[in-house]
Design a protein around this motif. Structure first.
Motif, mmCIF file in Angstrom:
data_model
loop_
_atom_site.group_PDB
_atom_site.id
_atom_site.type_symbol
_atom_site.label_atom_id
_atom_site.label_comp_id
_atom_site.label_asym_id
_atom_site.label_seq_id
_atom_site.Cartn_x
_atom_site.Cartn_y
_atom_site.Cartn_z
ATOM 1 N N ILE A 220 9.126 36.799 14.673
ATOM 2 C CA ILE A 220 9.818 36.018 13.365
ATOM 3 C C ILE A 220 11.246 36.039 13.428
ATOM 4 C CG2 ILE A 220 10.825 37.170 10.978
ATOM 5 C CD1 ILE A 220 8.009 38.848 10.954
ATOM 6 N N ALA A 221 12.018 36.870 14.420
ATOM 7 C CA ALA A 221 13.466 36.557 14.698
ATOM 8 C C ALA A 221 13.398 35.307 15.615
ATOM 9 C CB ALA A 221 14.125 37.809 15.271
ATOM 10 N N PHE A 222 12.272 35.211 16.634
ATOM 11 C CA PHE A 222 12.673 34.193 17.715
ATOM 12 C C PHE A 222 12.656 32.882 16.919
ATOM 13 C CE2 PHE A 222 10.908 36.383 21.758
ATOM 14 C CZ PHE A 222 12.105 36.666 22.062
ATOM 15 N N ARG A 223 11.593 32.725 15.791
ATOM 16 C CA ARG A 223 11.636 31.567 14.988
ATOM 17 C C ARG A 223 12.851 30.868 14.706
ATOM 18 N NH1 ARG A 223 6.862 29.081 13.169
ATOM 19 N NH2 ARG A 223 5.301 29.656 14.628
ATOM 20 N N MET A 224 13.821 31.914 14.483
ATOM 21 C CA MET A 224 15.336 31.383 14.033
ATOM 22 C C MET A 224 16.265 31.605 15.211
ATOM 23 S SD MET A 224 17.085 32.438 10.661
ATOM 24 C CE MET A 224 18.873 32.154 10.648
ATOM 25 N N ASN A 225 15.775 31.620 16.530
ATOM 26 C CA ASN A 225 16.602 31.650 17.508
ATOM 27 C C ASN A 225 17.385 33.350 17.518
ATOM 28 O OD1 ASN A 225 16.058 29.530 19.138
ATOM 29 N ND2 ASN A 225 17.781 28.324 18.229
ATOM 30 N N LEU A 226 16.918 34.106 16.955
ATOM 31 C CA LEU A 226 17.498 35.600 16.842
ATOM 32 C C LEU A 226 16.710 36.346 17.925
ATOM 33 C CD1 LEU A 226 18.072 35.827 13.279
ATOM 34 C CD2 LEU A 226 20.025 35.591 14.943
ATOM 35 N N PHE B 61 11.508 29.260 2.068
ATOM 36 C CA PHE B 61 12.148 30.146 3.305
ATOM 37 C C PHE B 61 11.582 29.905 4.479
ATOM 38 C CE2 PHE B 61 12.174 33.871 5.731
ATOM 39 C CZ PHE B 61 13.571 34.472 5.631
ATOM 40 N N GLY B 62 10.424 29.520 4.930
ATOM 41 C CA GLY B 62 9.811 29.299 6.129
ATOM 42 C C GLY B 62 10.470 28.194 6.820
ATOM 43 N N PHE B 63 10.535 26.946 5.795
ATOM 44 C CA PHE B 63 11.331 25.812 6.359
ATOM 45 C C PHE B 63 12.770 25.862 6.419
ATOM 46 C CE2 PHE B 63 13.684 21.883 5.172
ATOM 47 C CZ PHE B 63 12.845 21.134 5.894
ATOM 48 N N ASP B 64 13.255 26.604 5.903
ATOM 49 C CA ASP B 64 14.678 27.020 6.083
ATOM 50 C C ASP B 64 14.867 27.875 7.407
ATOM 51 O OD1 ASP B 64 15.526 25.479 3.798
ATOM 52 O OD2 ASP B 64 15.858 27.422 2.881
ATOM 53 N N LEU B 65 14.141 28.770 7.543
ATOM 54 C CA LEU B 65 14.100 29.539 8.868
ATOM 55 C C LEU B 65 13.930 28.748 10.289
ATOM 56 C CD1 LEU B 65 12.539 32.931 9.380
ATOM 57 C CD2 LEU B 65 11.963 31.201 11.193
ATOM 58 N N ARG B 66 12.774 27.652 10.054
ATOM 59 C CA ARG B 66 12.582 26.751 11.130
ATOM 60 C C ARG B 66 13.761 25.849 11.509
ATOM 61 N NH1 ARG B 66 8.497 23.850 9.811
ATOM 62 N NH2 ARG B 66 7.836 24.636 7.644
ATOM 63 N N ALA B 67 14.111 25.178 10.285
ATOM 64 C CA ALA B 67 15.654 24.359 10.395
ATOM 65 C C ALA B 67 16.484 25.002 10.853
ATOM 66 C CB ALA B 67 15.656 23.828 9.038
ATOM 67 N N THR B 68 16.686 26.171 10.546
ATOM 68 C CA THR B 68 18.123 26.998 11.155
ATOM 69 C C THR B 68 18.043 27.221 12.588
ATOM 70 O OG1 THR B 68 18.334 28.097 8.791
ATOM 71 C CG2 THR B 68 19.540 28.856 10.750
ATOM 72 N N GLY B 69 16.698 27.564 12.957
ATOM 73 C CA GLY B 69 16.497 27.814 14.254
ATOM 74 C C GLY B 69 16.577 26.588 15.139
ATOM 75 N N ARG B 70 16.311 25.507 14.518
ATOM 76 C CA ARG B 70 16.508 24.402 15.268
ATOM 77 C C ARG B 70 17.865 23.730 15.658
ATOM 78 N NH1 ARG B 70 11.142 20.751 13.729
ATOM 79 N NH2 ARG B 70 9.453 22.421 14.688
ATOM 80 N N SER B 71 18.489 23.987 14.337
ATOM 81 C CA SER B 71 19.953 23.518 14.443
ATOM 82 C C SER B 71 20.545 24.022 13.218
ATOM 83 C CB SER B 71 20.173 21.855 14.342
ATOM 84 O OG SER B 71 21.333 21.570 14.066
ATOM 85 N N THR B 72 21.528 25.067 13.682
ATOM 86 C CA THR B 72 22.300 25.683 12.538
ATOM 87 C C THR B 72 23.260 25.030 11.737
ATOM 88 O OG1 THR B 72 22.297 27.888 13.844
ATOM 89 C CG2 THR B 72 23.837 27.940 12.136
ATOM 90 N N SER B 73 23.760 24.101 12.421
ATOM 91 C CA SER B 73 24.859 23.180 11.762
ATOM 92 C C SER B 73 24.133 22.332 10.767
ATOM 93 C CB SER B 73 25.674 22.218 12.807
ATOM 94 O OG SER B 73 24.782 21.637 13.735
ATOM 95 N N ALA B 74 23.159 21.736 11.475
ATOM 96 C CA ALA B 74 22.164 20.789 10.517
ATOM 97 C C ALA B 74 21.809 21.238 9.229
ATOM 98 C CB ALA B 74 21.153 19.925 11.032
ATOM 99 N N MET C 58 20.280 33.828 5.523
ATOM 100 C CA MET C 58 19.070 33.571 6.149
ATOM 101 C C MET C 58 18.789 34.683 7.580
ATOM 102 S SD MET C 58 17.038 31.476 4.972
ATOM 103 C CE MET C 58 16.007 31.191 6.487
ATOM 104 N N VAL C 59 20.282 34.818 8.362
ATOM 105 C CA VAL C 59 20.033 35.687 9.488
ATOM 106 C C VAL C 59 19.856 37.130 8.811
ATOM 107 C CG1 VAL C 59 21.590 36.819 10.976
ATOM 108 C CG2 VAL C 59 21.788 34.314 10.857
ATOM 109 N N VAL C 60 20.370 37.590 7.889
ATOM 110 C CA VAL C 60 20.187 38.729 7.426
ATOM 111 C C VAL C 60 18.867 39.158 6.906
ATOM 112 C CG1 VAL C 60 20.962 40.630 5.796
ATOM 113 C CG2 VAL C 60 22.554 39.238 6.788
ATOM 114 N N VAL C 61 18.185 38.187 6.001
ATOM 115 C CA VAL C 61 17.071 38.114 5.551
ATOM 116 C C VAL C 61 15.738 38.116 6.674
ATOM 117 C CG1 VAL C 61 15.336 37.283 3.901
ATOM 118 C CG2 VAL C 61 17.603 37.433 3.353
ATOM 119 N N THR C 62 15.839 37.325 7.551
ATOM 120 C CA THR C 62 15.172 37.124 8.675
ATOM 121 C C THR C 62 15.134 38.733 9.428
ATOM 122 O OG1 THR C 62 15.432 34.875 9.131
ATOM 123 C CG2 THR C 62 14.563 36.097 10.755
#
Length: 376
Positions: A80-86, A225-238, A249-253
């Motif tokens: 779950i954390a890995f999906r957001m690069n955490l 939420f899942g879409f935002d999680l994957r999007a944030t994992g691929r590019s935080t700035s985007a 997103m970081v805290v909730v994930t």
């Protein structure tokens, strides 16, 4: 070829390539393990055959499923954390702290059956979520790396557990061990006989692990939420530019990751041990990292990786009879992960190059010969 059929073809090819990568990784691991066995004067064929023959017996298969259940929950918490690069390296501390608090509660209070079990599980999830939430708060407010904070919190959790399990608090002396009070029958979850001929029952909470895996897949692939999680994992700035609250997103994930981590010891606690003790298995959180990597952070992939890990752990018992060092299994597990990482990366590069060539051919067909020469 239409866009829809092209997308289906790409997905099918991706699945096939992933399967090929996994098989190649396993073959490489077996080959390297065979070399290690041969160098240490052990017959590779006989050793691997004895492990396979022992591991496929009904009782050992049930043991494999039980081990895979805890591994699976740990790997999902990591994924779950890995999906957001955490990198939630703190799963070990989260599930251990959750287990002792839940066990202490379960042993102190007697509730009606059903409610007692649910209360223990919910408390474990809340404790795990709280401990992982500290990592998220430190990251978004102070910029502390989640790797550093989670490792430090593992040590703090160990100290807290040592304090809570003292006889003056929630523990009691049991021989050379310290344990919490046993959970009454109303809080226990019985095993199930799903493997014919086995004298060992599979943990009843194996079905909870199935629900967690399905829930994870639905959360990631079917929700905003899942879409935002994957999007944030691929590019935080985007993701931030598109309106995603990255800090939230970081805290909730991490809260969700910690809640799943809190479940890791529940199958053992409610199905077999019925108390927390100093001999409660540790290190499952770090094993979950390897299994999540091997399973590509995919719930289905993690199922096979967990079963493989459980099988290797169970079948390693026969090595003692054959006077083969247990470290052979550790070598195999490590080589499997390393081989998988390399194989998946090679497959990724091959798939990318293949996609680029296909796009190039489609563009050439659309532009025509004259335009194609001008583009060249």
């Amino acid at each position: 070829m239409t866009a829809r059929s092209s997308a289906r073809s790409d997905r099918l090819n991706a699945v096939l390539l992933a399967i090929v990568a996994a098989v190649v990784a396993l073959v490489i691991a077996v080959a390297i393990t065979s070399v290690v066995l041969a160098v240490t004067d052990h017959n590779p064929f006989d050793t691997l055959k004895s492990m396979l023959d022992y591991g496929v017996k009904p009782t050992q298969l049930a043991t494999t499923v039980n081990a895979a259940t805890t591994y699976y929950l740990s790997a999902i918490a990591v994924a779950i954390a890995f999906r957001m690069n955490l990198f939630n390296i703190g799963v070990d501390g989260q599930y251990q702290l959750a287990a002792i608090v839940a066990a202490a509660f379960g042993g102190q209070f007697a509730l009606p059956a059903g409610l007692h079990q649910v209360a223990i599980i919910v408390i474990a999830m809340l404790v795990g979520s709280f401990w992982a939430g500290i990592i998220g708060v430190l990251k978004v407010t102070r910029g502390v790396s989640e790797v550093i904070s989670s490792i430090m919190l593992n040590f703090i959790a160990t100290a807290i557990i040592g304090y809570l399990i003292l006889p003056s608090h929630f523990g009691k002396q049991s021989g050379n061990d310290l344990t919490t009070k046993p959970i009454s029958s109303s809080g226990r979850v019985g095993g199930v006989d799903i493997i014919p001929g086995s004298s060992t029952k599979v943990y009843g909470l194996v079905f909870l692990a199935v629900v967690v895996g399905i829930g994870f897949q639905l959360l990631v692939s079917r929700t905003r939420f899942g879409f935002d999680l994957r999007a944030t994992g691929r590019s935080t700035s985007a993701a931030q530019a598109s309106g995603v609250n990255v800090k939230r997103m970081v805290v909730v994930t991490l809260l969700i990751s910690g809640a799943v981590a809190g479940l890791v010891n529940m199958p053992v606690l409610l199905g077999e041990a019925h108390n927390y003790s100093l001999s409660t298995p540790s290190g499952i959180g770090f094993t979950g990292i390897a299994i999540a990597l091997l399973g590509r952070n995919n719930p289905l992939g993690i199922v096979f990786a967990s079963l493989l890990w459980g099988f290797l752990d169970t079948s390693s018992n026969i090595l003692q009879i054959s006077s083969v060092p247990d470290s052979v299994v550790s070598i195999t597990e490590g080589v499997v992960v390393l081989s998988a990482v390399i194989a998946y990366e090679l497959v990724r590069r091959y798939a990318l190059a293949r996609q680029q060539r296909r796009v190039g051919r489609e563009l050439a067909q659309q532009t025509g010969p004259a335009d194609a020469e001008e583009l060249q």
